[in-house]
Write an enzyme that holds these catalytic residues in place. Structure first.
Site, short mmCIF file in Angstrom:
data_model
loop_
_atom_site.label_atom_id
_atom_site.label_comp_id
_atom_site.label_asym_id
_atom_site.label_seq_id
_atom_site.Cartn_x
_atom_site.Cartn_y
_atom_site.Cartn_z
N HIS A 272 31.28 17.18 -20.24
CA HIS A 272 32.16 16.15 -20.80
C HIS A 272 32.88 16.68 -22.03
O HIS A 272 34.10 16.49 -22.18
CB HIS A 272 31.33 14.91 -21.15
N GLU A 273 32.16 17.36 -22.92
CA GLU A 273 32.77 17.88 -24.15
C GLU A 273 33.76 18.99 -23.82
O GLU A 273 34.83 19.09 -24.45
CB GLU A 273 31.68 18.39 -25.10
N HIS A 276 37.12 17.62 -22.83
CA HIS A 276 38.06 17.29 -23.91
C HIS A 276 38.92 18.49 -24.28
O HIS A 276 40.11 18.35 -24.57
CB HIS A 276 37.28 16.81 -25.15
N GLU A 350 38.15 9.44 -22.83
CA GLU A 350 36.73 9.48 -22.50
C GLU A 350 36.51 9.35 -21.00
O GLU A 350 35.66 10.05 -20.42
CB GLU A 350 35.98 8.37 -23.25
N ASP A 354 34.84 12.20 -18.65
CA ASP A 354 33.77 11.87 -17.71
C ASP A 354 34.10 12.38 -16.31
O ASP A 354 33.25 12.93 -15.60
CB ASP A 354 33.54 10.36 -17.66
#
Length: 409
Positions: A272-273, A276, A350, A354
């Site tokens: 997930h990070e 980004h 977000e 995901d």
């Protein structure tokens, strides 16, 4: 008239936050949502409700004190009084605004300190979150004040210097200087600032690092820096984040996250990070921050010298630091609208991160990780939609789980 407009802005803002808070409080579920029963047993759910109530009541008191304090200072022309003290102390066009805002900053710190102490050592302690010792608390406070004085003083000094050097176009030069600082801070925050408060160490070799490296290779992400931070030094709550760009990009895991989650869950959180970064959220956020700073400074250049602003705060002759403060109070509604737009964008990003994690890791592992992190932090699983719309930078847990369900299908 402008004086009463400022009072109205502060009052309406406080009233609106109270209304949203009440709506959110009344939306709290009386029973555990079916989807969360595996991580929220009844006793823990009741503890979560007690934690929410304690924080809500505490927030009401602290926000009320803050609102009353600023209204009282405005009503009794306290900012003009501070200006008079500063003007008697020094005649320097540079040191006057620095000293003026230093006094306001110190007063604000002293006002908020009892609430910070109560929040850390009473509420967080009562519910088993606090690991901060008094010595760590005091050290953090002193470091934060010193950093605030250095960084805040430097940025304010740049703006004031450009104001006295460039005249009406000072905002353009100030925008360039502040933009460079914003880019620098985004790039080097975890290498320069964060280590002043926490210890960072590279993630050790082993099964976890091997699994992370396999996922990052699959996601075409050059894995250079994965660090473990001693988050347990202050709290039991778990987290992870991505920071920086270029050669200074870093993924940081709280040690509490490693202790609480399984390897597939940690890999999913890291995916997930990484999402980004791969989706350019960090770069876009920096660009938007630069543009927002430009808009703010442009408007400041138009209005900072308007006599009505200084007169509203008790001075007949325009003074830069009084005009700057008054502009900040009047700018609050615009800032709220811009902040709302950033929150909407953040929630969308977000969901995108995901989806990225579900593509390069296990969607079910990310769902399990999100549920565990939320339950461990006693987060509210049923926030009011309007409260979410105006205040949440992340989508509510159940919405994220639902979106991941759709991706799995």
């Amino acid at each position: 008239m402008l004086f009463f407009i400022i009072l109205a802005i502060i009052f309406v803002e406080a009233l609106w936050e109270f209304v949203l808070g009440e709506l959110n409080r009344k939306s709290w579920s009386d029973s555990v949502p079916e989807r969360l029963k595996d991580v929220y047993p009844e006793d823990k759910f009741q503890k979560q409700k007690a934690y929410r109530i304690a924080n809500y009541q505490f927030g009401l008191i602290s926000s009320s004190v803050s609102t009353v304090a600023i209204l009282a200072v405005l009503w009794f022309q306290g900012f003009a009084w501070i200006h008079n003290i500063v003007s008697y102390t020094t005649e320097s066009w540079l040191w006057q605004p620095l000293l003026f805002f230093a006094i306001i900053g110190m007063a604000s710190t002293l006002l908020s300190l009892p609430f910070s102490v109560y929040d850390t050592f009473v509420i967080e302690e009562r519910f088993g979150f606090n690991k901060t010792t008094p010595s760590v608390f005091v050290t953090d406070l002193l470091k934060s004040m010193l950093l605030g004085a250095i960084i805040g003083g430097l940025l304010l000094g740049i703006v004031v210097w450009f104001y006295n050097w460039a005249g009406v176009f000072f905002w353009l030069y100030a925008w360039g200087g502040l933009s460079l600082f914003l880019v620098f801070f985004t790039k080097f925050n975890t290498t320069l600032i964060l280590p002043l408060f926490n210890k960072l160490k590279p993630l050790e070799e082993g099964d976890l690092r091997a699994a992370i490296e396999a996922m990052s290779k699959k996601a075409d992400f050059p894995l250079d820096n994965v660090f473990v931070m001693d988050g347990s030094k202050r709290s039991t709550k778990a987290n992870a984040f991505f920071s920086g760009f270029g050669r200074n990009k870093r993924i940081v895991l709280y040690d509490t996250l490693i202790n609480d989650l399984s390897t597939p869950e940690i890999v999913a959180v890291l995916a997930h990070e990484i999402g980004h970064y791969r989706l350019k959220h960090t770069i876009r956020g920096t660009i938007l921050g630069v543009l927002q700073a430009g808009l703010t400074l442009f408007l400041l250049g138009w209005f900072v010298n308007h006599p009505a602003i200084s007169q509203a705060l008790g001075l007949e002759i325009p003074v830069f630091h009084i005009g700057l403060l008054g502009f900040g109070l009047l700018y609050a509604p615009i800032s709220a609208v811009l902040g709302l737009g950033m929150s909407i964008l953040s929630r969308r990003q977000e969901f995108q991160a995901d989806a990225f994690a579900a593509r390069y890791a296990e969607a079910s592992a990310l769902q399990s990780a999100l549920k565990k992190i939320s339950a461990a932090a006693l987060s509210n699983p049923t926030p009011h939609p309007l409260f979410v719309f105006f205040n949440y930078s992340h989508p509510p847990l159940l919405k994220r789980l639902e979106a991941l369900d759709n991706l799995k299908q």
